[in-house]
Scaffold this active site. Structure first.
Site, short mmCIF file in Angstrom:
data_model
loop_
_atom_site.label_atom_id
_atom_site.label_comp_id
_atom_site.label_asym_id
_atom_site.label_seq_id
_atom_site.Cartn_x
_atom_site.Cartn_y
_atom_site.Cartn_z
N VAL A 44 38.03 40.30 47.51
CA VAL A 44 38.06 39.59 46.29
C VAL A 44 38.31 40.45 44.72
O VAL A 44 38.75 39.79 43.90
CB VAL A 44 37.36 38.25 46.16
N LYS A 45 37.55 41.48 45.02
CA LYS A 45 37.25 42.12 43.66
C LYS A 45 38.57 42.93 43.32
O LYS A 45 38.87 43.18 42.00
CB LYS A 45 36.24 43.36 43.96
N ASP A 46 39.74 42.92 44.26
CA ASP A 46 40.92 43.36 43.56
C ASP A 46 41.63 42.42 42.41
O ASP A 46 42.31 42.85 41.31
CB ASP A 46 42.14 43.10 44.78
#
Length: 459
Positions: A44-46
């Site tokens: 999700v950090k993308d």
């Protein structure tokens, strides 16, 4: 029709929902998992990485030829490496030393430079990861510190993308959103958007490690990476991230490590979703919530990252047994010996010689772990809190030859740390760990020191 993109950055977001039909069997409310590990960088950090870089460029903080620097447990660094290298920047990732080794390997594969630093020290300690990356940012010309914890472009990514995606994918039927809380950006942005578009009807639940201070724990260590709020006992000022808005979260489900890890393994084996430990915590929380709901409700749980980054930990039977998270009925483990042993004795590292001797009267083998002083340990004794060992024979000898007095602090009389095994390991493995030079082995249950076994008990 298969999508065609001009760049991998165009493929960030747009992740699918999968119904957890097997884990949710017998539960009236449907549970859908938002598979964020299908982002191009595996987490999700993308989304936050792209949002933060674009905002920094827009604000003139990051210029051509610059360097991106960030403190990370791995995933944000990977996202920044992908985005940064694509856009021509040097990337330096300061990685917590407790993070899975696979994450550092992935960072290097994407062209990032990796600097390892501790987080299990007081925040004021100059060796702390946050201070290490800040010094780098000050020393390197043209450097920009992403600072995901306080960067509002982090939650904004989820206001603009994750939240709207969930609302559209469920046709506005979502009633409950469950996610872990690390920097707080994902749950703040996504949860905040869902509350706004639903007129406040969506309930937001935080999945938190049992001892994390977000949900009311004391901040002592846990094993699920990337979520929770750790508080070292010597930290002076406890700062929460600015990316986190606590008013967005309606309630917390506090999940013990074993429940998180075993749920993540079930996700892979029963649902075909190879996800990380924080996904296990989130799904465990979603299952708890959904059991109290009806068929008109719909739960969405966010799976932050891929299990491919944890093959040496969570998805390894050997690691799970060694840390006391896995006990199998057919395995000749240490549980019977541990159940028959005397209660664990610990000695504060700053105790006096006399007090330590009194405590050691009932210690197996006359040896006990020396531990960091802490007022209480409601969540158990973490191995990181064990700083050495104390021997009854060594203390008695020091008193006898005048090297120490009963009122003296232990100081140099603290010996090396004791060997450690997991409750799921065999007596033979425990004997091998003790070896010829030691008398006692510590036994872990759910990653916490639960007892000590003397050499003679293992024969």
């Amino acid at each position: 029709m298969t999508a065609v993109h001009e760049s991998v950055l165009d493929a960030i977001g747009g992740t699918p929902l999968f119904r957890l039909a097997r884990l949710g069997a017998g539960i009236a409310a449907p549970i859908y998992a938002k598979a964020e590990f299908l982002n191009i960088g595996g987490s999700v950090k993308d989304r936050a990485a792209l949002s933060m870089v674009l905002a920094a460029e827009r604000d003139g903080l990051l210029k051509p030829g610059g360097t991106i620097i960030e403190a990370t447990s791995g995933n944000t660094g990977i996202g920044l490496a992908i985005v940064g290298r694509q856009r021509g920047y040097r990337v330096i990732a300061g990685v917590a030393d407790k993070s899975a080794a696979e994450k550092s390997d992935i960072l290097r594969a994407y062209g990032a430079e990796v600097v390892l630093a501790p987080t299990s020290v007081p925040f004021e300690d100059p060796r702390h990861l946050f201070h290490v990356v800040r010094r780098l940012a000050e020393e390197i010309p043209g450097a920009w510190l992403a600072n995901q914890y306080d960067n509002l472009a982090n939650p904004d990514a989820h206001v603009r993308t994750t939240g709207p995606e969930i609302w559209e994918q469920t046709g506005g039927r979502v009633t409950h959103f469950v996610a872990g809380v690390g920097t707080g950006g994902t749950i703040t942005g996504t949860g905040g958007h869902l509350k706004e578009v639903s007129g406040g009807s969506v309930t937001v639940i935080g999945a938190d490690p049992e001892s994390s201070s977000y949900g009311g724990g004391d901040g002592s260590p846990w094993y699920v990476e990337s979520i929770g709020h750790f508080l070292h006992p010597e930290t002076v000022e406890d700062r929460w991230p600015e990316a986190y808005r606590s008013e967005v979260v309606d309630s917390f489900e506090r999940i013990p490590d074993r429940e998180s890890l075993l749920t993540a393994r079930r996700l892979a084996r029963e649902e075909g979703l190879l996800a990380g430990p924080s996904s296990g915590a989130a799904v465990a929380a979603a299952l708890r919530v959904a059991r109290g709901l009806g068929p008109d409700d719909l739960v969405v749980v966010l799976l932050p990252d891929s299990g491919r980054s944890y093959l040496s930990k969570l998805h390894s039977d050997t690691w799970m047994r060694a840390w006391g998270f896995l006990e199998e009925a057919e395995t000749d483990g240490l549980r019977p010996l541990l159940d028959a042993a005397e209660p664990l004795v610990t000695v504060d590292a700053d105790a006096t010689v006399g007090d330590a001797l009194e405590l050691l009267r009932t210690a197996p083998g006359g040896v006990a772990p020396a531990v960091l002083p802490r007022p209480a340990r409601p969540y158990g004794l973490a191995p990181a809190e064990v700083v050495g060992s104390v021997s009854r024979d060594a203390l008695a000898a020091a008193l006898a030859d005048g090297a120490a007095k009963p009122g003296d602090p232990l100081g140099a009389l603290v010996g090396p740390a004791l060997p450690v095994v997991g409750v799921g390991q065999s007596p033979a493995e425990a004997r091998a760990a003790v070896g010829e030079a030691r008398e006692v082995v510590l036994v872990l249950v759910d990653g916490k020191v639960a007892g000590a076994l003397a050499r003679e008990a293992l024969s």
